[in-house]
Every structure is written in C-alpha cells, then in structure tokens.
Design a protein around this motif. Sequence first.
Motif, short mmCIF file in Angstrom:
data_model
loop_
_atom_site.label_atom_id
_atom_site.label_comp_id
_atom_site.label_asym_id
_atom_site.label_seq_id
_atom_site.Cartn_x
_atom_site.Cartn_y
_atom_site.Cartn_z
N VAL A 1 44.66 35.04 31.33
CA VAL A 1 44.45 35.53 32.70
C VAL A 1 43.05 36.08 32.84
CG1 VAL A 1 45.21 37.18 34.45
CG2 VAL A 1 46.89 36.04 33.04
N ALA A 2 42.57 36.77 31.81
CA ALA A 2 41.22 37.32 31.86
C ALA A 2 40.18 36.22 32.05
CB ALA A 2 40.93 38.10 30.59
N ALA B 1 31.36 38.62 37.93
CA ALA B 1 31.97 39.84 37.40
C ALA B 1 31.90 39.87 35.89
CB ALA B 1 33.42 39.94 37.86
N HIS B 2 31.91 41.07 35.33
CA HIS B 2 31.92 41.26 33.88
C HIS B 2 33.35 41.64 33.49
CE1 HIS B 2 27.66 40.93 34.17
NE2 HIS B 2 27.50 42.11 34.77
N VAL B 3 34.15 40.64 33.16
CA VAL B 3 35.58 40.85 32.94
C VAL B 3 35.85 41.37 31.53
CG1 VAL B 3 37.86 39.76 32.96
CG2 VAL B 3 36.10 38.99 34.56
N VAL B 4 36.76 42.32 31.44
CA VAL B 4 37.20 42.89 30.16
C VAL B 4 38.72 42.86 30.13
CG1 VAL B 4 37.17 44.88 28.63
CG2 VAL B 4 35.20 44.43 30.10
N LYS B 5 39.28 42.34 29.05
CA LYS B 5 40.73 42.42 28.83
C LYS B 5 41.03 43.69 28.06
CE LYS B 5 44.85 40.86 29.19
NZ LYS B 5 45.44 40.23 30.39
N VAL C 1 35.07 44.50 35.45
CA VAL C 1 36.40 44.23 36.01
C VAL C 1 37.41 44.25 34.86
CG1 VAL C 1 37.85 42.58 37.24
CG2 VAL C 1 35.47 42.92 37.93
N VAL C 2 38.29 45.23 34.89
CA VAL C 2 39.27 45.43 33.82
C VAL C 2 40.57 44.72 34.18
CG1 VAL C 2 40.53 47.11 32.44
CG2 VAL C 2 38.22 47.65 33.26
#
Length: 219
Positions: free
Chosen positions: A116-117, A127-131, A92-93
Amino acid sequence: MRGNTTMRIGVLGTGDMAAALGGAWARAGHEVFVGGRNAAAAETLAGQIGAAGHGTPAQAAGYGQAVLLAVPAGAAPALAREHAEALAGRTVVDCTNPLDPGPGGVMLMTGAGESVAGLIGTAAPGAHVVKAFNLAHASMWAHPAGAFGAIPPAVPFCADDPGAAGHVTELITGMGWSPMPAGGLDRAAYVEATAAFVIGVWWAGGSPALAFPEPPRDA
C-alpha cells in the motif's frame, strides 16, 4: 517531548488509528490537525485528543511537515491521488494494513511484491512516503512514554527520503518508542506481510512475540 522538534501534523481520518497516533503526538507537544469527510467526527476527535484544529481532508493534507493517512488500506492510494498536489514535499505516513480474512487466516489484499505504501507513492509521486506504525494494536500508542520499562518497543519503518525518515524517527522517539529502520520503501511489502502474520496469530489467540526469541548476546 523526548524529541527536539515540534511538528505540524495533518491527520486524515477519524478512526482508531487517527485517534491513537494523533493523540500520542498531541501529548508529545506536536500541533495536530484532524481532517475528515465527516465534519462532526473530525471536530469530536480533535476535541478528544487536544488537536490544534480540525477541518476537511484537503486542509489536513496541506497542514504541516507530516501527514498521517489513517484510513482503510483500500482507500489510501485514492485519497493520496486526490490530494497529491497538497502532499508534495511532505512526509506522508502510511499506517495501514491491506488485510482480509481468508479460509486459512489473515491474507494480504495486495499483489505479489506490492505494498500500500508503494501504491501511495505512485499515486502522490511528490510525497515522501513512509511505512510505519502498522504492527502494534491501536491501543498500544496510548501508553505514556516510559510505560514499557528500560527497553522501549520498536517501530519498524521504511523510507526512501532521509528527511522523512528523520521526521518519523522524531515522532517515534517522542512517544517513548524506539525507531527501527527497515530499509527503503521497496521493503514496505515485507512489513505489511509481517502484519498479516502478527495479526493472524493474535486473532487465533496466540502470542506472536513468542515466535521471535533472541539468541544470547554471547552466542
């Protein structure tokens, strides 16, 4: 496409960043699906950027390996929470900037040390969050690969999951930019704060690039 992998990418949003990044990825050969609460806007944007399809945010959230949250920063965590089940296991970008104008310039809306990330990661824990992609103006992503000469500009990104970092690296290099790993998601607040500085300088009519001169390599 400079990378070796074709990805399926869901784009949540129909604004400038959705158009800019979704369009760049579609041109790079990825399969992009635009999801928006306004069906007409999603259909229009999909046609403009050559997306593979369009539909609802729920459909975009469950579309592929990667999902871009291209919505206002204040709305992103709630949207992630709403679609947390679909986002689980996906990259998730987060390209948002939590900024507000203040009396002395652009200010962060987040609390001390908060990003926010990180809020998105809390809202959608699977989810695998990426900033990433939050420092350059939306118009910059429209430039074709090679437009910046021999040294491509960098895209700083923060990620905890190696697979998600790999996905984003592939997206960055496929656009002709250079990936710049900036640590784990616990460092996303620094990248967001950098955006507050950079955008504030732009709005004041200055050039933030002048604030980052490099010393000679033999220094």
